[in-house]
Design an enzyme around this catalytic site. Structure first.
Site, PDB file in Angstrom:
ATOM      1  N   LYS A 210     108.765  57.786  24.943  1.00 55.47           N
ATOM      2  CA  LYS A 210     110.107  57.762  25.553  1.00 55.47           C
ATOM      3  C   LYS A 210     110.357  56.326  25.996  1.00 55.47           C
ATOM      4  CE  LYS A 210     112.478  57.648  28.757  1.00 55.47           C
ATOM      5  NZ  LYS A 210     113.442  56.519  28.898  1.00 55.47           N
TER       6      LYS A 210
ATOM      7  N   SER B 124     108.317  51.205  37.119  1.00 56.39           N
ATOM      8  CA  SER B 124     108.329  50.895  38.544  1.00 56.39           C
ATOM      9  C   SER B 124     107.418  51.840  39.331  1.00 56.39           C
ATOM     10  CB  SER B 124     109.758  51.009  39.075  1.00 56.39           C
ATOM     11  OG  SER B 124     110.224  52.327  38.883  1.00 56.39           O
TER      12      SER B 124
ATOM     13  N   GLU C 288     100.849  52.263  34.985  1.00 57.24           N
ATOM     14  CA  GLU C 288     100.964  50.792  35.065  1.00 57.24           C
ATOM     15  C   GLU C 288     102.264  50.519  35.797  1.00 57.24           C
ATOM     16  OE1 GLU C 288      98.846  48.547  34.155  1.00 57.24           O
ATOM     17  OE2 GLU C 288      97.433  49.694  32.935  1.00 57.24           O
TER      18      GLU C 288
ATOM     19  N   CYS D 287     105.888  42.310  35.066  1.00 53.52           N
ATOM     20  CA  CYS D 287     105.167  42.890  36.201  1.00 53.52           C
ATOM     21  C   CYS D 287     104.126  41.902  36.729  1.00 53.52           C
ATOM     22  CB  CYS D 287     104.488  44.182  35.782  1.00 53.52           C
ATOM     23  SG  CYS D 287     103.473  43.966  34.316  1.00 53.52           S
TER      24      CYS D 287
ATOM     25  N   GLU E 224     109.726  43.119  44.269  1.00 60.03           N
ATOM     26  CA  GLU E 224     109.686  42.456  42.959  1.00 60.03           C
ATOM     27  C   GLU E 224     111.033  41.786  42.716  1.00 60.03           C
ATOM     28  OE1 GLU E 224     108.604  45.809  40.287  1.00 60.03           O
ATOM     29  OE2 GLU E 224     107.327  44.323  39.329  1.00 60.03           O
TER      30      GLU E 224
ATOM     31  N   SER F  80      97.271  38.257  29.968  1.00 59.92           N
ATOM     32  CA  SER F  80      97.395  39.416  29.078  1.00 59.92           C
ATOM     33  C   SER F  80      96.598  39.207  27.793  1.00 59.92           C
ATOM     34  CB  SER F  80      98.864  39.643  28.726  1.00 59.92           C
ATOM     35  OG  SER F  80      99.598  39.846  29.908  1.00 59.92           O
TER      36      SER F  80
END
Ligand code: NAP
Length: 485
Positions: free
Chosen positions: A182, A237, A258, A292, A389, A449
């Site tokens: 999704k 979020s 996450e 993030c 954030e 990453s």
């Protein structure tokens, strides 16, 4: 809003269920907007609950054969996914730049990162090792085998439309699971293009299903209510993560989360200024700050603070702001108008409480959802942007004096995803890293990453890890057999 004819006639925009491209049973569509121009560039199907049930049925029908497919064969299909995403990297990157708005150079980086998850998990698919030991009592042998956990619901955000999807799909498939993706409503086109590429690579019908919807909550609840669905892997979020964890409790579904971050970026007096500035630009400005892992709060020791602030302000002011697809662009638009409004409100709040703008601080006068790269100094502890954030190109700088003070400030948050430390003394950096409440630390590095490393957070930044061998364990269930022979 400007309406344009669809430039993407050749792209899939319907639901991907059981290997078929299907319009929604309601025939409703959702507009996709280019944040650089505010133009509608395409529309995608708006899945109904009936479509959700069809996707679960397709994933269930494909599950036994996929779980029984030899790991080597699964591995080779995943390797082919890596090759085809790499082949189509330019097309995917342009699409990401258009529907998300990020600079093309960032989009290219994302596609390379996204493809690497398939290469990594192609290698992991043939390394699902079990365990055999003697029970401490000596009365049995302990055999542990790993099995696919079952059908997985994968929910992804808009900020990395390709990589957040492949970071979940690749390990799920490597483990032998089938799935339903999704994707975020802001960036559905990239997900569907990846679905098309996976089918071309030989992923069997029903192994990956993709649904876009305007009703994420209802649709995902419907899927999670089906007892055949055994895994929820969510990136987004913390707020939505909490809602989903509550929902998952109803059927005790295994969850990987996450979630959001509030990364501190610590610069000590002994740091190499240029290394720290290069790291800051990467940590802050990758994806225009919509990451993030983005450095959200800069804590800079007094002796280097003035030089660091001045140099960062200069580098930020020099960035070229422009349309995502323009190859010259270094900072594209934010994803939507609400994102710009939130950034403006956070900067205004900080300034009202005493912060000073030394670069940017406003929106450029142009069409699109832009905010200028901004640096703030003298940011007071009460400023909202030190807690929330920012998710945009804004760097707030706070001065500190001692190591203990820096660590206390860095840890004063409910989040614990990412932290950055810049010091020339690696021993000191390691000792500080040990005291930081963070799942990941960039020590003299502004980017961490890597598909081969475990990505994830502590505290309210999440549960579980993606990437590395850890990423596949999230889609496997241990089965223990106690046996004598
Ligand atoms: P979001 O609002 O939480 O949405 C994420 C996904 O969840 C979207 O697909 C969204 O669908 C869906 N969703 C929303 N409400 C839902 C519900 N009630 N039930 C089921 N699904 C629901 O996050 P976002 O704004 O897209 O992304 C930004 C956030 O993601 C930031 O907080 C960022 O830190 C975080 N993030 C974390 C990581 C990490 O690895 N830790 C990586 C990237 C981003 P719709 O689009 O239809 O609303």
């Amino acid at each position: 809003m400007v309406h344009m004819t669809q430039p993407h006639d050749s792209l899939p925009t319907d639901l991907f269920i059981g290997g078929q491209w299907l319009p929604s049973t309601s025939r409703q569509r959702i507009d996709v907007i280019d944040p650089s121009t505010e133009a509608v560039i395409a529309n995608v199907a708006d899945a109904t609950l009936e479509d959700a049930r069809a996707a679960v049925a397709a994933a269930a029908a494909a599950a036994p054969a996929w779980a029984a497919t030899p790991p080597r064969q699964r591995s080779e299909i995943l390797r082919r996914c890596f090759e085809l995403i790499s082949r189509d990297s330019d097309k995917i990157a342009r699409l990401i730049a258009q529907e998300n708005g990020k600079a093309l150079s960032d989009a290219r980086g994302e596609v390379a990162y996204a493809a690497e998850f398939f290469r990594w998990f192609a290698e992991e698919a043939v390394r699902i090792n079990g365990d055999l030991s003697k029970a401490p009592s000596g009365q049995a042998n302990t055999l542990v085998q790993y099995e696919p956990i079952g059908i997985a619901l994968l929910i992804t955000p808009w900020n990395f439309p390709a990589a957040m999807a492949t970071r979940k799909i690749a390990p799920a498939l490597a483990a032998g699971c089938t799935c339903i993706l999704k994707p975020a409503t802001e960036t559905p086109l990239t997900a569907y293009l990846i679905g098309q590429i996976l089918a071309e690579a030989g992923v069997p019908d029903g192994v990956v299903n993709i649904l876009t919807t305007r009703s994420a909550g209802k649709l995902c609840s419907e899927i999670l209510d089906d007892p055949r669905v055994r895994k929820l892997s969510f990136t987004g979020s913390t707020e939505v993560g909490r809602v989903l964890l509550r929902k998952a409790a109803d059927s005790v579904i295994n969850c990987s989360m996450e979630l959001g971050g509030n990364a501190p970026f610590l610069v000590f007096d002994d740091a190499d200024l240029e290394v720290a500035i290069d790291g800051a630009m990467l940590a802050k400005m990758r994806n225009g700050g919509e990451a993030c892992t983005a450095a959200n709060r800069f804590y800079v020791q007094r002796g280097i603070a003035e030089a660091f602030s001045a140099r960062l302000a200069q580098r930020m002011a020099d960035l070229r702001v422009g349309d995502g697809v323009d190859p010259q662009t270094q900072c594209g638009p934010m994803v939507n108008a609400a994102a710009v409004d939130k950034i403006s409100a956070l900067v205004n709040d900080a300034c009202a409480k005493g912060a000073k703008v030394i670069a940017g601080g406003d929106k450029p006068a142009r069409q699109g959802y832009f905010y200028n790269p901004t640096v703030l100094v003298d940011v007071p502890p009460t400023a909202d942007l030190l807690r929330e954030e920012i998710f945009g190109p804004v760097a707030p700088i706070v001065v500190f004096d001692t190591v203990d003070e820096a660590i206390k400030l860095a840890n004063a948050t409910e989040y614990g995803l990412m932290a950055y430390v810049f010091t020339a003394d690696i021993g000191k950096g390691m000792r500080i890293s040990a005291r930081l409440e963070s799942g990941m630390i960039g020590l003299n590095r502004g980017i961490v990453s890597d598909p081969a490393a475990p990505f994830g957070g502590v505290k309210q930044s999440g549960l579980g890890r993606e990437g590395a061998h850890h990423g596949m364990l999230e889609f496997l269930e241990a089965k223990y057999i106690s046996v004598n022979w």
